[in-house]
Design an enzyme around this catalytic site. Structure first.
Site, PDB file in Angstrom:
ATOM      1  N   GLU A  81       0.883  -1.201  -0.061  1.00  0.00           N
ATOM      2  CA  GLU A  81      -0.043  -0.140  -0.025  1.00  0.00           C
ATOM      3  C   GLU A  81       0.891   1.341  -0.074  1.00  0.00           C
ATOM      4  O   GLU A  81       0.579   2.294  -0.772  1.00  0.00           O
ATOM      5  CB  GLU A  81      -0.932  -0.035   1.310  1.00  0.00           C
ATOM      6  CG  GLU A  81      -2.190  -1.060   1.063  1.00  0.00           C
ATOM      7  CD  GLU A  81      -1.828  -2.592   1.422  1.00  0.00           C
ATOM      8  OE1 GLU A  81      -0.509  -2.799   1.732  1.00  0.00           O
ATOM      9  OE2 GLU A  81      -2.530  -3.184   1.010  1.00  0.00           O
ATOM     10  N   HIS A 150     -11.636  -5.772   8.433  1.00  0.00           N
ATOM     11  CA  HIS A 150     -12.143  -5.592   7.099  1.00  0.00           C
ATOM     12  C   HIS A 150     -13.680  -4.751   7.470  1.00  0.00           C
ATOM     13  O   HIS A 150     -14.383  -4.834   6.436  1.00  0.00           O
ATOM     14  CB  HIS A 150     -12.592  -6.886   6.391  1.00  0.00           C
ATOM     15  CG  HIS A 150     -11.696  -7.796   6.177  1.00  0.00           C
ATOM     16  ND1 HIS A 150     -10.678  -8.202   6.949  1.00  0.00           N
ATOM     17  CD2 HIS A 150     -11.231  -8.142   4.880  1.00  0.00           C
ATOM     18  CE1 HIS A 150      -9.702  -8.719   6.109  1.00  0.00           C
ATOM     19  NE2 HIS A 150     -10.233  -8.614   4.919  1.00  0.00           N
TER      20      HIS A 150
END
Ligand SMILES: Cc1ncc(C[n+]2csc(CCOP(=O)(O)OP(=O)(O)O)c2C)c(N)n1
Lengths: 345, 377
Positions: A81, A150
């Site tokens: 990322e 999540h």
């Protein structure tokens, strides 16, 4: 050649035309349509992310785009990322407009440094000499029964950072238009997509751009209590308003849409009418977007208020196992409990 | 595989021996043709740049001691690594420095006083890269720039600005970072992206022995050059105090990068002779003997010996001394003349488009500041 891997060769098909008319689409598909339109409008727009190519992203938001635009504009990047955001900064310096997909909310943190110390300040430290038209799309929030990391709501970290813009659409129509507005912005935009809202459909009007990117919007008129929220919380607030209406209480529901900058105008006008404000959010309440709104309204509308501004948030704990997420996340009932408290003042 | 896990070795490319004789070692063979591109005038330019920047470096440290700079970041000892690699760049290339590459900036056309303005606290950046030889801003979050450089190089590739078949036009990127910075995740991610996209890019790692007080051995137990291979790119370790090795190896890898043959990593073995910054005290963590060893390998002394062996005129050497003194005193003079920015700088350029939060804050700030002026008058 940028790729030597095994995925099917992507071909650039003939560019399609702008969509017109109105269509009923889920929010995820509306973003897909918005991305596609932005890529048609500007050849400098490119997508970066993990699994966004042939798979179309884990939520299929980029489905079909690599087939249409090729693998030089839809980049299935290495799995890193910070690397994605850091290279997007370099691409933006070179004149590109990268749109990044972070796979899940909880995985944005490896990029936190590049976002906050680099992306957000790049224009400032260059004294205006560069622009950073980078959009970072983040599927966020709970209600999907998923595993750890999540279902997070990390928007406050970014709203706290000068140099970033932070927005979150709650409807398919907003999603379609706001993603294009974000891509057109010369500033970096964190684009939080309420993932529990990816699937329900709503009307998308392809012909008329509805509202500026950074405007809050009254989505239901009411007179007794003002309730504000963003993203998936807007749905919760509308449900609460339905229930309240049956009980004879009229809630005015406001969709914040833009977290930074925050457009206080409609909130202040509403509070002028109702004298009562509830701020609801999926994020934990301590040092949150809701805290900021509550403080600002208290500063600016003290004499209009007939009750303290109340916050309805998730608890200040890690997001719990999904089995108990409905107790953790603010529900319509918890919003109504706060409404009762505000009215009891 | 090395037989013993502690036995990782990699040859060091050297063309100029420490005593100044031109004696390319075996590892240098493939780079000799690149050295041969250089003229006598180029050799002299190297010498001039190295001497001038060292003199400037001393002047800047003095400015700091006299309270004129918040901080100074010396480059003493690393001149050969920096000058040789900078000379290998072409006008169309982009340079992403760390924060110690003052001479690289100078050679690309940067006014070194712009660096002083930044270290004086007048600006966060200080120059426009495109107007200064594509020399990008210094980056203080270690290794962040390695990713920006890689993204920029990806952009060159997407633009078709590389491997055009015309070396005068082909573009490449060089990014500088240190042995300490190499431990940052961003450095590894940049190497991953660069190898993956085969970017036109050279990673120039100056191994100056130290990351502030921590020796390079804490960062890596294998030569950094070997790491490049692990990421899948051509890599070389060079004698970083040999300006010819620095030039020749960088020239080869930049040429290859521009021609579409992908990225490379260069580890330049050098030494930070000075303190990390003027805020540092190296006597607390390193041995005098160590320092003395490296001072004996001084890059300027080495090149000077080479030039003298070749019969350089004493007047040239004297001219360079004079030029260095003039350069330093001019920089000092202008550093004392720089002006503080307007208070508006606080709100300027945070966003490209008007931002409601800042519009309100700025209005409040201006009214608040103005209230003092009224009170005074
Ligand atoms: C991410 C980060 N951590 C810590 C620091 C503080 N710091 C500045 S320079 C430095 C040492 C860097 O060493 P190296 O990369 O070898 O480069 P050198 O300074 O020796 O040129 C440290 C720890 C920083 N600037 N950035």
């Amino acid at each position: 050649m940028t790729d030597t891997d095994t995925r099917p060769a992507a071909s650039v098909t003939e560019s399609g035309a702008r969509r017109t008319g109105t269509e009923n689409l889920p929010l995820g598909k509306a973003i897909n349509a918005g991305l596609r339109q932005a890529m048609l409008d500007d050849p400098k727009v490119l997508l970066m992310g993990e699994d966004i190519g042939p798979l179309g992203g884990v939520f299929r938001v980029t489905e079909g785009l690599i087939q249409e635009f090729g693998d030089k504009r839809v980049l299935d990047t290495p799995l890193a990322e910070s690397g994605i955001v850091g290279t997007a900064i370099g691409l933006a310096m070179r004149g590109y407009r990268p749109v990044i997909e972070i796979q899940f909310d909880g995985f944005i943190f490896p990029a936190f440094d590049q976002i906050t110390t680099q992306l957000a300040r790049m224009r400032n430290r260059h004294e205006g000499g560069v622009t950073m038209p980078v959009v970072i799309r983040v599927p966020y929030g709970g209600h999907i029964g998923s595993i750890e990391h999540h279902q997070e709501s990390p928007e406050a970290y970014f709203a706290h950072t000068p140099g970033l813009r932070v927005v979150s659409p709650s409807t398919p129509n907003d999603a379609y238009w706001m993603i294009q507005q974000a891509i057109r912005s010369d500033d970096p935009v964190l684009f939080f997509e309420p993932k529990s809202r990816y699937w329900p459909k709503g009307a998308v009007d392809f012909d008329s751009e509805p509202t500026p990117l950074h405007a809050t919007r009254v989505v239901r008129q009411g007179s007794d209590v003002t309730v504000v929220g963003h993203g998936a919380m807007v749905t919760t607030l509308l449900e609460a308003a339905d229930i309240a209406a049956e009980e004879g209480t009229s809630l005015e529901v406001i969709d914040i849409r833009s977290i930074s900058p925050l457009d206080y105008g409609p909130i202040l006008s509403s509070v002028e009418k109702t004298g009562r404000l509830i701020v609801a959010q999926e994020a934990s309440g301590f040092v949150s977007v809701g805290s900021e709104i509550a403080a600002t309204i208290a500063e600016r509308a003290f004499y209009l208020l007939q009750a303290p501004v109340l916050r309805v948030s998730s608890y200040d704990t890690p997001f719990p196992p999904a089995a108990v997420e409905t107790q953790f996340l603010p529900s319509p009932d918890r919003v109504l409990e706060a409404v009762d408290r505000a009215l009891a003042y | 595989m090395a037989a013993n896990s502690n036995d990782f070795s990699v040859p060091t490319v050297q063309l100029l021996a420490p005593d100044g004789t031109f004696a390319p070692n075996e590892a240098a063979e493939e780079f000799v043709p690149y050295f041969e591109r250089l003229t006598d005038a180029d050799h002299e330019r190297f010498y001039r740049e190295m001497v001038v920047i060292r003199r400037f470096d001393r002047e800047a440290a003095n400015l700091q001691r006299q309270g004129q700079l918040a901080l100074w970041v010396p480059s003493h000892g690393q001149e050969a690594a920096q000058v040789g690699s900078a000379f290998a760049t072409r006008p169309q290339d982009h340079i992403f420095p760390s924060y110690r590459e003052h001479v690289v900036g100078k050679m690309r056309g940067l006014d070194v006083v712009d660096v002083l303005r930044m270290l004086k606290g007048l600006t966060l950046g200080g120059w426009v890269p495109e107007e200064n030889g594509n020399f990008h801003l210094y980056t203080l979050v270690l290794a962040s720039q390695t990713l920006h450089a890689t993204g920029y190089a990806m952009g060159m590739q997407f633009d078709g600005a590389t491997a055009t078949g015309d070396p005068e036009r082909d573009e490449a990127v060089i990014v500088y970072f240190g042995d300490g910075a190499s431990s940052q995740g961003d450095a590894s991610e940049a190497l991953v992206f660069a190898a993956s996209y085969q970017t036109p890019q050279v990673f120039f790692l100056q191994n100056n022995g130290w990351a502030i007080s921590v020796p390079a051995s804490r960062q890596s137990r294998t030569p950094f050059a070997l790491r490049g291979h692990g990421f899948g790119m051509r890599s070389n370790r060079i004698d970083g105090n040999d300006v010819f090795a620095s030039y020749a190896v960088t020239a080869k890898h930049l040429d290859d990068a521009r021609a579409g043959r992908g990225p490379a990593l260069i580890e330049a073995m050098t030494y930070r002779v000075g303190a990390h910054t003027t805020a540092d005290d190296p006597t607390k963590y390193r041995l005098d003997a160590d320092l003395a060893d490296w001072v004996a390998k001084d890059p300027i002394v080495r090149l000077k010996a080479y030039l003298e062996n070749r019969g350089v005129a004493q007047s040239f050497l004297d001219d360079v001394e004079q030029e260095a003194a003039d350069f330093a005193s001019d920089a000092r003079k202008r550093a004392l003349e720089v002006v503080a920015p307007d208070q508006d700088v606080i709100f300027d350029n945070v966003y490209a488009e008007a931002n409601a939060t800042l519009v309100e804050e700025r209005a409040w700030f201006e009214a608040y500041e103005a209230s003092f002026e009224e009170a005074q008058s």
